[in-house]
Scaffold this motif. Structure first.
Motif, PDB file in Angstrom:
ATOM      1  N   PHE A 137       0.469  -1.011  -0.085  1.00  0.00           N
ATOM      2  CA  PHE A 137       0.134  -0.454  -0.186  1.00  0.00           C
ATOM      3  C   PHE A 137       0.971   1.221   0.116  1.00  0.00           C
ATOM      4  CE2 PHE A 137      -3.429  -2.565   0.897  1.00  0.00           C
ATOM      5  CZ  PHE A 137      -3.256  -3.386   1.685  1.00  0.00           C
ATOM      6  N   LYS A 138       0.132   2.301  -1.072  1.00  0.00           N
ATOM      7  CA  LYS A 138       0.668   3.761  -0.828  1.00  0.00           C
ATOM      8  C   LYS A 138       0.405   4.145  -0.383  1.00  0.00           C
ATOM      9  CE  LYS A 138       1.779   5.868  -4.440  1.00  0.00           C
ATOM     10  NZ  LYS A 138       2.189   5.986  -6.094  1.00  0.00           N
ATOM     11  N   SER A 139       0.590   4.728   1.394  1.00  0.00           N
ATOM     12  CA  SER A 139      -0.096   5.123   2.003  1.00  0.00           C
ATOM     13  C   SER A 139       0.300   6.611   2.594  1.00  0.00           C
ATOM     14  CB  SER A 139      -0.605   4.947   3.255  1.00  0.00           C
ATOM     15  OG  SER A 139       0.798   4.566   4.025  1.00  0.00           O
ATOM     16  N   GLN A 191       3.763   8.247   3.934  1.00  0.00           N
ATOM     17  CA  GLN A 191       5.883   9.216   3.541  1.00  0.00           C
ATOM     18  C   GLN A 191       5.507   8.873   1.822  1.00  0.00           C
ATOM     19  OE1 GLN A 191       8.892   6.939   5.431  1.00  0.00           O
ATOM     20  NE2 GLN A 191       9.949   9.160   6.348  1.00  0.00           N
ATOM     21  N   THR A 192       5.719   7.741   1.267  1.00  0.00           N
ATOM     22  CA  THR A 192       6.180   7.679  -0.071  1.00  0.00           C
ATOM     23  C   THR A 192       5.027   8.110  -1.010  1.00  0.00           C
ATOM     24  OG1 THR A 192       7.203   5.064   0.562  1.00  0.00           O
ATOM     25  CG2 THR A 192       6.464   4.622  -1.596  1.00  0.00           C
ATOM     26  N   ASN A 214      11.273   7.627   9.359  1.00  0.00           N
ATOM     27  CA  ASN A 214      10.459   7.178  10.397  1.00  0.00           C
ATOM     28  C   ASN A 214      10.293   6.075  10.863  1.00  0.00           C
ATOM     29  OD1 ASN A 214       8.532   4.907   9.643  1.00  0.00           O
ATOM     30  ND2 ASN A 214       8.646   5.309   7.661  1.00  0.00           N
ATOM     31  N   LEU A 245       7.508   4.631  14.323  1.00  0.00           N
ATOM     32  CA  LEU A 245       6.373   4.197  14.215  1.00  0.00           C
ATOM     33  C   LEU A 245       6.355   2.716  15.430  1.00  0.00           C
ATOM     34  CD1 LEU A 245       4.550   1.666  11.749  1.00  0.00           C
ATOM     35  CD2 LEU A 245       7.210   2.212  11.761  1.00  0.00           C
ATOM     36  N   ASP A 299       2.871  -3.290  12.973  1.00  0.00           N
ATOM     37  CA  ASP A 299       3.635  -3.552  11.598  1.00  0.00           C
ATOM     38  C   ASP A 299       5.152  -2.941  11.976  1.00  0.00           C
ATOM     39  OD1 ASP A 299       3.279  -1.367   8.351  1.00  0.00           O
ATOM     40  OD2 ASP A 299       4.183  -3.433   9.095  1.00  0.00           O
ATOM     41  N   LEU A 352       8.809  -5.089  11.454  1.00  0.00           N
ATOM     42  CA  LEU A 352       9.254  -4.603  10.806  1.00  0.00           C
ATOM     43  C   LEU A 352      10.759  -4.092  11.431  1.00  0.00           C
ATOM     44  CD1 LEU A 352       7.731  -1.939   8.517  1.00  0.00           C
ATOM     45  CD2 LEU A 352       8.696  -3.885   7.572  1.00  0.00           C
ATOM     46  N   LYS A 399      10.147  -3.868   3.660  1.00  0.00           N
ATOM     47  CA  LYS A 399       9.997  -2.386   3.013  1.00  0.00           C
ATOM     48  C   LYS A 399      11.161  -1.858   2.711  1.00  0.00           C
ATOM     49  CE  LYS A 399       6.446  -1.895   4.692  1.00  0.00           C
ATOM     50  NZ  LYS A 399       4.963  -1.697   4.249  1.00  0.00           N
ATOM     51  N   LYS A 459      10.147   0.575  -0.595  1.00  0.00           N
ATOM     52  CA  LYS A 459      10.530   2.372  -0.373  1.00  0.00           C
ATOM     53  C   LYS A 459      11.644   2.683  -1.363  1.00  0.00           C
ATOM     54  CE  LYS A 459       9.665   3.850   3.528  1.00  0.00           C
ATOM     55  NZ  LYS A 459       8.107   4.668   3.878  1.00  0.00           N
ATOM     56  N   ILE A 478      13.586   3.050   9.163  1.00  0.00           N
ATOM     57  CA  ILE A 478      12.238   3.237   9.932  1.00  0.00           C
ATOM     58  C   ILE A 478      13.040   2.010  11.824  1.00  0.00           C
ATOM     59  CG2 ILE A 478       9.991   1.765   9.882  1.00  0.00           C
ATOM     60  CD1 ILE A 478       9.878   1.585   6.736  1.00  0.00           C
ATOM     61  N   LYS A 519       2.621   6.978  13.318  1.00  0.00           N
ATOM     62  CA  LYS A 519       4.178   7.027  12.309  1.00  0.00           C
ATOM     63  C   LYS A 519       4.757   8.138  11.928  1.00  0.00           C
ATOM     64  CE  LYS A 519       4.308   6.837   8.104  1.00  0.00           C
ATOM     65  NZ  LYS A 519       4.133   6.052   7.007  1.00  0.00           N
ATOM     66  N   ASP A 552      -1.352   5.697  10.247  1.00  0.00           N
ATOM     67  CA  ASP A 552      -0.748   4.971   9.230  1.00  0.00           C
ATOM     68  C   ASP A 552      -2.325   3.803   8.982  1.00  0.00           C
ATOM     69  OD1 ASP A 552       2.485   3.129   8.884  1.00  0.00           O
ATOM     70  OD2 ASP A 552       1.202   5.220   8.158  1.00  0.00           O
TER      71      ASP A 552
HETATM   72  O1  LIG Z   1       3.137   4.444   2.587  1.00  0.00           O
HETATM   73  P1  LIG Z   1       3.955   5.006   3.202  1.00  0.00           P
HETATM   74  O2  LIG Z   1       4.027   5.896   4.271  1.00  0.00           O
HETATM   75  O3  LIG Z   1       5.429   5.484   2.240  1.00  0.00           O
HETATM   76  O4  LIG Z   1       5.147   3.363   4.002  1.00  0.00           O
HETATM   77  C1  LIG Z   1       5.215   2.892   5.620  1.00  0.00           C
HETATM   78  C2  LIG Z   1       6.253   2.355   5.906  1.00  0.00           C
HETATM   79  O5  LIG Z   1       6.561   4.435   6.627  1.00  0.00           O
HETATM   80  C3  LIG Z   1       6.025   2.334   7.350  1.00  0.00           C
HETATM   81  O6  LIG Z   1       7.180   1.983   8.317  1.00  0.00           O
HETATM   82  C4  LIG Z   1       5.321   0.566   7.381  1.00  0.00           C
HETATM   83  O7  LIG Z   1       5.665   0.494   8.413  1.00  0.00           O
HETATM   84  C5  LIG Z   1       4.297   0.819   6.723  1.00  0.00           C
HETATM   85  O8  LIG Z   1       3.757  -0.050   6.638  1.00  0.00           O
HETATM   86  C6  LIG Z   1       4.187   2.151   5.496  1.00  0.00           C
HETATM   87  O9  LIG Z   1       4.800   1.228   4.617  1.00  0.00           O
END
Ligand SMILES: O=P([O-])([O-])O[C@@H]1[C@@H](O)[C@H](O)[C@@H](O)[C@H](O)[C@@H]1O
Ligand SMILES: NC(=O)c1ccc[n+]([C@@H]2O[C@H](COP(=O)([O-])OP(=O)(O)OC[C@H]3O[C@@H](n4cnc5c(N)ncnc54)[C@H](O)[C@@H]3O)[C@@H](O)[C@H]2O)c1
Length: 544
Positions: free
Chosen positions: A329-331, A333-334, A358, A360, A364, A368, A377, A381, A408, A418, A444
């Motif tokens: 998912f592109k939610s 930061q990306t 980042n 968080l 998740d 990570l 990830k 990213k 991260i 996050k 997030d």
């Molecule tokens: O979508 P986005 O905010 O670039 O990326 C997010 C990451 O920054 C974050 O660390 C991760 O836990 C999320 O799953 C997501 O991938």
């Protein structure tokens, strides 16, 4: 001939209305190239491109090309189920509560006052597109994106899924700590009745720190045909129990480590099915789910960054014509990066370094914190600016690209909220530099949940769109789009494309693709924003 089709496909109980699912169309297209029947929209669309060849002396020759396509859209809005793998996670529980709240039109009190259910963050439900120009005022006419084609309404989705954790969705919602207590209280009863199906768990693919959650399992700790068949049966049973026309499956479970691509194991569809039958250790749970969905004819979308779609899975989807899409998912930061870098580079400004950090504190982030899962990830990213950089040979020499780091960190205290800190460092005119620093607090799961909805709506819509080249009139049947649904890329960090097809990450291009393919299905050309009607001399000036 135009036959307006009437309103909501389902009554308030979510049951299909007597005359069967249909959808309200906000507009009709008045064109000899578009016809409406009760069941279909047919359009004849001229696709205009520019074919470029390079001459021996390095010059280009640009040749306009026209290809006429016939599109066919099934107007009948089906009853759709969305099954989430990782249903009991932050995203899964949050999106479920959000749909319930919207379906019931809930409002709730917060410290800042009353809040109402909405679908903000969903392109389909929260954004608009330009339909055209008002014939009298010459102003843009914009319509809700959702109304461009007869799409499913998210309020009518039936949600289910699997989780290796046995918590029901109310307890999962509490564990996620994303939503306001006042809202949770309003959906608790309904959520408590939702219990994830047991799932498969192969410990080596996710962080060891996830082990404590794993109390809701199908027996077996590595891939096997029984797992595939069990998941297929789950989908079949869910579809029957809810009288569904179709089911869309999404992976919103933990990020897995990358699977090694091994010739003879996961490089072809045949080898992959054999490897699963043989219980090969390198077949991940997400790939087992993907295979089960492909064989069951249920579109499968990967919301995480791992390489679920090993070559054998892609080949299997092509053989079966089942849609797949991904990855990640592109939610937050990306998504910001794919818009900002596109803006900078297209403005002739040269980013030379991008630092993305980042931290968080949700599960998740906990998963990570394990290096192998973080690496999945980091890959998704990190590649998001490649197409924009390669498209500008004025700023970048071949092979040149900005420095780019992704960090991260897991910080339990901040939970799902996050903190994303980015620095964009760029060269500007005459040796100058521009430094852009962004501090972006992303809730997030509240950012990812609308993407889950969009991925279901667009994927389902694509199952009702078919095409054929008009020149094939009478010689060819209508076909579906390629089984690798790259049209989903706007919602995904690392778009999966058919073999040999370039990846487009620029956010504006991705949205334009989605918009214009849907417009073509009703015979409308892309909105070029030329608005010549505003710019040419001696225009008829209308009032207003
Ligand atoms: O979508 P986005 O905010 O670039 O990326 C997010 C990451 O920054 C974050 O660390 C991760 O836990 C999320 O799953 C997501 O991938
Ligand atoms: N903004 C975002 O939240 C965002 C953005 C991009 C990608 N993602 C990805 O989406 C996924 C889910 O994010 P989340 O915040 O909901 O994570 P989460 O950890 O809260 O939820 C994941 C759920 O998956 C379950 N699970 C793990 N392995 C499973 C398996 N094999 N079968 C069934 N269930 C399994 C876990 O028990 C957990 O409930 C992660 O991979 C994350 O990287 C999230």
């Amino acid at each position: 001939m135009v036959i307006p089709v009437n309103v909501r496909p389902f009554d308030d109980g979510g049951n299909a209305t007597a005359n069967g699912p249909s959808s309200r169309e906000l507009f009709t297209v008045n064109s000899p190239n578009v016809t409406y029947t009760d069941s279909e929209i047919r359009s004849k669309y001229t696709y205009r491109t520019t074919s470029v060849n390079q001459t021996a002396d390095g010059k280009y020759v640009a040749t306009p090309r026209e290809t006429v396509y016939d599109f066919k859209v099934d107007r009948k809005v089906p009853k759709v189920g969305a099954m989430l793998v990782g249903w009991g996670g932050n995203n899964g529980s949050t999106v479920t509560a959000g749909i319930i709240a919207n379906r019931r039109g809930l409002t709730w009190e917060t410290r800042e006052g009353q809040r109402s259910a909405n679908y903000y963050g969903s392109v389909m439900m929260g954004s608009t597109m330009k339909l055209g120009t008002d014939a009298k005022t010459l102003k843009d006419v914009n319509i809700p994106f959702h109304d461009v084609l007869p799409m499913v309404h998210p309020n009518d989705l039936v949600i289910g899924g699997w989780d290796m954790s046995s918590l029901n969705l109310a307890a999962s919602m509490d564990r996620a700590a994303v939503l306001e207590p006042t809202l949770k209280a309003l959906v608790r009863k309904e959520m408590a009745e939702m219990v994830p199906l047991p799932s498969i768990y192969y410990p080596d693919f996710i962080a060891a720190n996830q082990k404590d959650r794993a109390d809701n399992l199908i027996s077996g700790s590595k891939a096997c045909t029984e797992h595939v068949e069990r998941i297929r049966m789950d989908i079949c049973d869910f579809k029957a129990a809810n009288s569904l026309d179709k089911v869309i499956v999404q992976w919103t479970a933990n990020t897995e480590r990358y699977a090694e691509i091994i010739p003879g194991v996961n490089d072809t569809a045949e080898n992959l099915l054999k490897a699963i039958a043989d219980g090969h250790e390198e077949i991940s749970p997400s790939t087992v789910f993907a295979v089960a969905c492909i064989l069951e004819g249920a579109p499968f979308i990967n919301g995480s960054p791992q390489n679920t779609f090993v070559p054998g899975a892609i080949q299997l989807s092509e053989q079966h014509g089942t849609f797949i899409g991904g990855d990640d998912f592109k939610s937050g930061q990306t998504k910001m990066k794919s818009a900002l870098v596109d803006f900078l580079i297209s403005a002739g400004i040269k980013p030379t370094s991008i630092a993305s950090y980042n931290h968080l504190g949700n599960n998740d982030g906990k998963n990570l914190s394990s290096q192998k899962q973080f690496r999945s990830k980091e890959i998704s990213k990190s590649n998001v600016v490649d197409d924009m950089v390669e498209a500008n040979s004025v700023l970048y020499a071949p092979g040149e690209h900005p420095d780019h780091i992704v960090v991260i960190k897991y910080m339990p205290a901040v939970g799902d909220s996050k903190r994303a800190l980015d620095e964009y460092y760029a060269e500007i005119f005459m040796g100058g530099h521009q430094t852009i620093s962004i501090f972006n607090v992303c809730e997030d799961s509240l950012l990812a949940s609308p993407l889950i909805i969009d991925l279901v709506l667009v994927t389902e819509m694509m199952t009702r769109i078919q095409w054929k080249a008009s020149s094939a009139e009478g010689k060819e049947d209508f076909k579906s789009f390629h089984s690798v649904l790259s049209i989903l890329s706007y919602m995904l960090k690392a778009p999966v494309t058919p073999a040999g097809i370039p990846v487009i990450n620029a956010l504006a291009k991705q949205r334009s693709c989605l918009t214009n393919i849907f417009r073509a299905c009703v015979g409308l050309d892309p909105e070029s924003d030329m608005t010549l009607e505003h710019r040419l001399a001696d225009l008829p000036r209308s009032p207003g």
